[in-house]
Design an enzyme around this catalytic site. Structure first.
Site, PDB file in Angstrom:
ATOM      1  N   ASP A  10       3.230 -36.768 -46.873  1.00 33.12           N
ATOM      2  CA  ASP A  10       2.415 -35.590 -46.631  1.00 33.12           C
ATOM      3  C   ASP A  10       0.969 -36.051 -46.414  1.00 33.12           C
ATOM      4  O   ASP A  10       0.619 -37.194 -46.742  1.00 33.12           O
ATOM      5  CB  ASP A  10       2.523 -34.663 -47.843  1.00 33.12           C
ATOM      6  CG  ASP A  10       1.559 -33.501 -47.774  1.00 33.12           C
ATOM      7  OD1 ASP A  10       1.616 -32.743 -46.792  1.00 33.12           O
ATOM      8  OD2 ASP A  10       0.730 -33.369 -48.704  1.00 33.12           O
ATOM      9  N   ASP A  12      -2.487 -33.823 -46.812  1.00 42.80           N
ATOM     10  CA  ASP A  12      -3.514 -33.324 -47.728  1.00 42.80           C
ATOM     11  C   ASP A  12      -3.071 -33.447 -49.180  1.00 42.80           C
ATOM     12  O   ASP A  12      -2.034 -32.925 -49.582  1.00 42.80           O
ATOM     13  CB  ASP A  12      -3.841 -31.868 -47.402  1.00 42.80           C
ATOM     14  CG  ASP A  12      -4.386 -31.719 -45.991  1.00 42.80           C
ATOM     15  OD1 ASP A  12      -5.510 -32.188 -45.749  1.00 42.80           O
ATOM     16  OD2 ASP A  12      -3.677 -31.164 -45.132  1.00 42.80           O
ATOM     17  N   LYS A 185      10.130 -28.986 -43.762  1.00 45.76           N
ATOM     18  CA  LYS A 185       9.973 -30.419 -43.535  1.00 45.76           C
ATOM     19  C   LYS A 185      11.317 -31.136 -43.687  1.00 45.76           C
ATOM     20  O   LYS A 185      11.588 -32.109 -42.981  1.00 45.76           O
ATOM     21  CB  LYS A 185       8.970 -31.010 -44.524  1.00 45.76           C
ATOM     22  CG  LYS A 185       7.522 -30.616 -44.295  1.00 45.76           C
ATOM     23  CD  LYS A 185       6.616 -31.342 -45.283  1.00 45.76           C
ATOM     24  CE  LYS A 185       5.177 -30.919 -45.152  1.00 45.76           C
ATOM     25  NZ  LYS A 185       4.279 -31.640 -46.082  1.00 45.76           N
TER      26      LYS A 185
END
Length: 274
Positions: A10, A12, A185
């Site tokens: 990922d 952030d 995702k």
């Protein structure tokens, strides 16, 4: 025997800190994985135009973008799911009625319906990115992988009630990603794994947010950052330190993808790769 592995990251709170800086230990760790021949893959709700600079800094050419709606392996698109044009037209008109901004994202662009919208402005300041280009009719001539709806969490309720076939993935105080129900995702990762031909036993993932829950639940080696939400920590197989406390490096060492003596390696990080 093929020892190649896939590691999904990922952005952030995982690859980048709250200040949107990539820790030096993370840069070195990813360079090490690449030298070992492993896939290093970005997995994010962002679109490519919002993380190209991160790709460049980390020399990453593979990604799962728009929460799984777009999948690229070594620079080649292997999966792209676009939104129904009638839905995009309808929700855009509905958002305009309420003075909420809509963002249209695909592999090439990210366009916004409103100039100088306060939530859009605050969001892109938070991401340390420029305000996006404005084109309220962009979707009429281009496909869209994912929408961004800019409104408060309270205002978002009317959209959830109206568009029940779609998922609204909230991020902070600024808005939500909008994608078909069931998209995640994890689905994008499955497409990547199928294309790469690598067994799930050799797939790893790092994340920190609620939109990483499906991703960490899918893989057998899911790592939650120390700064992750509690819901993600509950499904993770390991919890590492915070992003800004060398969390990626320590997580990779725990997974034995990087040896404990890694800190003794020297890397030249002064030159960005294209």
């Amino acid at each position: 025997m093929n020892n190649k592995k896939i590691i999904f990251f990922d952005i952030d709170g995982t690859l980048v800190t709250e200040d949107k800086i990539i820790p030096e230990s993370t840069k070195m760790a990813i360079q090490y994985l690449q030298e070992k021949g492993h896939y290093t893959v970005i997995a994010t709700g962002r679109g490519p135009s919002m993380f190209h600079h991160i790709q460049k800094e980390l020399n990453i050419s593979s990604y799962v973008a728009f929460n799984g709606q777009l999948v690229v392996c070594d620079g080649f698109e292997v999966h792209s799911e676009t939104l129904d044009s009638e839905f995009v037209d309808d929700i855009t008109a509905y958002a305009n009625q309420h003075n909420h901004a809509i963002g249209f994202g695909n592999q090439k662009d990210f366009m916004i319906t409103h100039a100088d919208h306060p939530l859009v402005k605050d969001n892109f300041l938070h991401l340390k990115l420029d305000y996006p280009a404005v084109d309220p009719n962009y979707y009429r001539e281009h496909t869209v992988n994912q929408l961004n709806l800019f409104c408060t969490e309270q205002e978002e309720v009317i959209y959830k009630e109206k568009y029940t076939d779609y998922t609204f993935v909230r991020w902070g105080d600024f808005g939500a990603d909008v994608l078909p129900s069931g998209s995640s995702k994890a689905l994008g990762i499955q497409k990547f794994i199928e294309h790469a031909g690598i067994d799930l036993d050799h797939v790893y993932a790092f994340g920190d947010g609620k939109n990483d829950i499906e991703m960490l639940s899918l893989v057998k080696n899911g790592v939650a950052m120390g700064n992750a939400v509690s819901e993600l920590k509950d499904v993770a197989s390991y919890i590492t330190t915070d992003c800004d406390q060398d969390g990626i490096l320590y997580g990779l060492q725990h997974l034995e993808l990087i040896e404990p003596s890694f800190e003794n390696h020297q890397y030249d990080l002064s030159v960005e790769k294209s």
